[in-house]
Design an enzyme around this catalytic site. Structure first.
Site, PDB file in Angstrom:
ATOM      1  N   ASP A 221      -1.365  -4.081 -10.892  1.00  0.00           N
ATOM      2  CA  ASP A 221      -1.570  -3.016  -9.887  1.00  0.00           C
ATOM      3  C   ASP A 221      -2.663  -3.473  -8.933  1.00  0.00           C
ATOM      4  O   ASP A 221      -3.152  -4.618  -9.009  1.00  0.00           O
ATOM      5  CB  ASP A 221      -1.944  -1.672 -10.569  1.00  0.00           C
ATOM      6  CG  ASP A 221      -1.468  -0.444  -9.761  1.00  0.00           C
ATOM      7  OD1 ASP A 221      -1.856  -0.324  -8.587  1.00  0.00           O
ATOM      8  OD2 ASP A 221      -0.726   0.383 -10.307  1.00  0.00           O
ATOM      9  N   GLY A 246      -2.877  -7.475  -7.847  1.00  0.00           N
ATOM     10  CA  GLY A 246      -2.043  -8.081  -6.818  1.00  0.00           C
ATOM     11  C   GLY A 246      -1.296  -7.055  -6.002  1.00  0.00           C
ATOM     12  O   GLY A 246      -1.468  -5.848  -6.171  1.00  0.00           O
ATOM     13  N   ASP A 247      -0.430  -7.586  -5.131  1.00  0.00           N
ATOM     14  CA  ASP A 247       0.370  -6.780  -4.221  1.00  0.00           C
ATOM     15  C   ASP A 247       1.834  -7.088  -4.528  1.00  0.00           C
ATOM     16  O   ASP A 247       2.269  -8.233  -4.370  1.00  0.00           O
ATOM     17  CB  ASP A 247       0.014  -7.199  -2.778  1.00  0.00           C
ATOM     18  CG  ASP A 247       0.849  -6.495  -1.734  1.00  0.00           C
ATOM     19  OD1 ASP A 247       1.784  -5.757  -2.098  1.00  0.00           O
ATOM     20  OD2 ASP A 247       0.558  -6.703  -0.535  1.00  0.00           O
ATOM     21  N   PHE A 248       2.567  -6.087  -4.989  1.00  0.00           N
ATOM     22  CA  PHE A 248       3.947  -6.390  -5.414  1.00  0.00           C
ATOM     23  C   PHE A 248       4.879  -6.721  -4.254  1.00  0.00           C
ATOM     24  O   PHE A 248       6.009  -7.138  -4.463  1.00  0.00           O
ATOM     25  CB  PHE A 248       4.512  -5.333  -6.362  1.00  0.00           C
ATOM     26  CG  PHE A 248       4.460  -3.871  -5.952  1.00  0.00           C
ATOM     27  CD1 PHE A 248       4.797  -3.445  -4.676  1.00  0.00           C
ATOM     28  CD2 PHE A 248       4.120  -2.913  -6.908  1.00  0.00           C
ATOM     29  CE1 PHE A 248       4.777  -2.103  -4.342  1.00  0.00           C
ATOM     30  CE2 PHE A 248       4.102  -1.549  -6.585  1.00  0.00           C
ATOM     31  CZ  PHE A 248       4.428  -1.149  -5.298  1.00  0.00           C
ATOM     32  N   HIS A 265      11.030   4.975  -6.187  1.00  0.00           N
ATOM     33  CA  HIS A 265      11.185   6.212  -5.385  1.00  0.00           C
ATOM     34  C   HIS A 265      10.152   6.310  -4.246  1.00  0.00           C
ATOM     35  O   HIS A 265      10.314   7.118  -3.344  1.00  0.00           O
ATOM     36  CB  HIS A 265      11.185   7.469  -6.273  1.00  0.00           C
ATOM     37  CG  HIS A 265       9.867   7.908  -6.792  1.00  0.00           C
ATOM     38  ND1 HIS A 265       9.639   9.156  -7.335  1.00  0.00           N
ATOM     39  CD2 HIS A 265       8.673   7.258  -6.874  1.00  0.00           C
ATOM     40  CE1 HIS A 265       8.386   9.263  -7.713  1.00  0.00           C
ATOM     41  NE2 HIS A 265       7.774   8.131  -7.456  1.00  0.00           N
TER      42      HIS A 265
END
Ligand SMILES: C[S@@+](CC[C@H](N)C(=O)[O-])C[C@H]1O[C@@H](n2cnc3c(N)ncnc32)[C@H](O)[C@@H]1O
Length: 355
Positions: A221, A246-248, A265
């Site tokens: 996350d 991190g950045d997904f 969603h």
């Protein structure tokens, strides 16, 4: 018998034979009641904010007692409790004392599965103000959030620790009631690495590791969210978890199972396809992606996903999806929908493997 004059409302009470004026009067009353429904949510929020349920936990009290304990105005607190009593969260007795009912217990902050933080998050101005602009979402498309708050949803919640806590504590409170059920509702592989992508404070990963003693886990996350993780609170999972910031949208850690709970969603199909594409490339051979989200049922029956979908509309770029929507999204991401496993929660496990 009156002829249908063409103005007959579909599901109005008393619909059918009878005086058309009477039918419209009933329909009017029904719709007025419906639109006043937002005041119940406002009352629930205010009750959660002032913490009245924690005081009721000590025993029934008069509005004056409760007002003194919560530092509120007794007359106005009475008016609020009287509305909450109409839906069975509290009950007033003959002597004018209010008691917390079984249904109202989760309004307390000190019970397992407290809903208090979730109520504060779901009724926070970040959802409430954009919901008031829903018409704009219809006429212009898109969401209302960025114009009101000057930045996208998750940037707003990264601004400072206090703001972040509203969302992430609320999210964890909402998830707590479903995590153990979800972890039990899927047959995880006995060994390997589970990566919880956008896993928040780690409540789901904790339950998965508890139930599967040979699995290890990675909580992935943003750094400010991982700072609030609770994996360290369970000795039985010690040594089997790690944190990755991190950045997904850039990359995701490698693993055998990628969990995405209430992630897809939040985002539109192109954004989801970017994240899911990273998952496909980072999966170990034989791996799978598990999307834990609502699958919107067909038909007119109520389902929580149909309301949450409007929150996604007004404040984010995402939407709740049907089975067909998931199949299409996964195909676009180089994955194949292998099965959907319903659970006793409002969420299903949407299992996908590389196409
Ligand atoms: C709706 S919450 C779901 C949290 C958790 N999975 C649950 O069900 O309780 C979305 C999560 O995605 C995380 N997130 C949002 N944007 C992200 C990004 N670009 N990279 C990694 N995580 C992100 C948020 O910090 C948040 O924890």
């Amino acid at each position: 018998m009156h002829q249908n004059d063409g103005r007959q409302p579909g599901n109005a009470p008393g619909n059918g034979d009878g005086d058309p004026d009477e039918r419209y009067r009933r329909s009017n009353a029904l719709l007025v009641d419906e639109v006043l429904g937002f005041l119940f949510a406002a009352a629930l929020r205010a009750a959660a904010e002032v913490g009245v349920a924690d005081h009721l936990a000590k025993g029934p009290g008069t509005p004056a007692d409760l007002a003194a304990a919560t530092g509120t105005d007794a007359r106005n607190l009475y008016r609020l409790l009287r509305l909450l009593a109409t839906r069975g969260l509290v009950a007033e007795d003959e002597s004018g004392r209010f008691a917390l009912t079984e249904a109202g217990q989760a309004l307390r902050s000190d019970v397992p599965y407290s809903a208090r933080a979730a109520i504060l998050m779901l009724s926070d101005r970040t959802f409430w103000l954009p919901a008031g602009e829903l018409t704009r979402c219809l006429t212009e498309g898109g969401s209302a959030f960025d114009e009101i708050f000057g930045m996208p949803f998750f940037d707003h919640f990264a601004r400072d620790a206090r703001t972040a806590a509203v969302f992430h504590d609320g999210m964890a409170a909402m998830s707590d009631a479903e995590n153990a059920i979800l972890a039990a509702g899927y047959d995880f592989p006995s060994t390997g690495t589970v990566v919880d992508i956008g896993g928040g404070h780690g409540g789901l990963l904790l339950e998965v590791l508890r139930r599967n003693p040979a699995l290890s886990g990675v909580l992935y996350d943003r750094p400010h969210v991982l700072a609030g993780h609770r994996l360290g609170t369970a000795p039985e999972v010690e040594g089997r978890w790690s944190l990755t910031e991190g950045d997904f949208f850039e990359a995701v850690p490698p693993g055998d199972v990628h969990l995405l709970k209430r992630i897809t969603h939040d985002w539109d199909d192109d954004q989801c396809a970017t994240v899911l594409g990273h998952c496909r490339r980072a999966l170990h051979p034989g791996g799978r992606v598990l999307i834990l989200d609502a699958v919107v049922p067909r038909g007119n029956a109520p389902h929580q996903s149909k309301a949450l979908d409007l929150l996604m509309m007004v404040s984010l770029t995402g939407r709740e999806r049907t089975e067909e929507d998931f199949a299409e999204l996964l195909a676009k991401s180089g994955l194949r929908l292998s099965r959907i496993i319903p659970t006793p929660t409002v969420l299903s496990v949407v299992e996908a493997v590389p196409a």
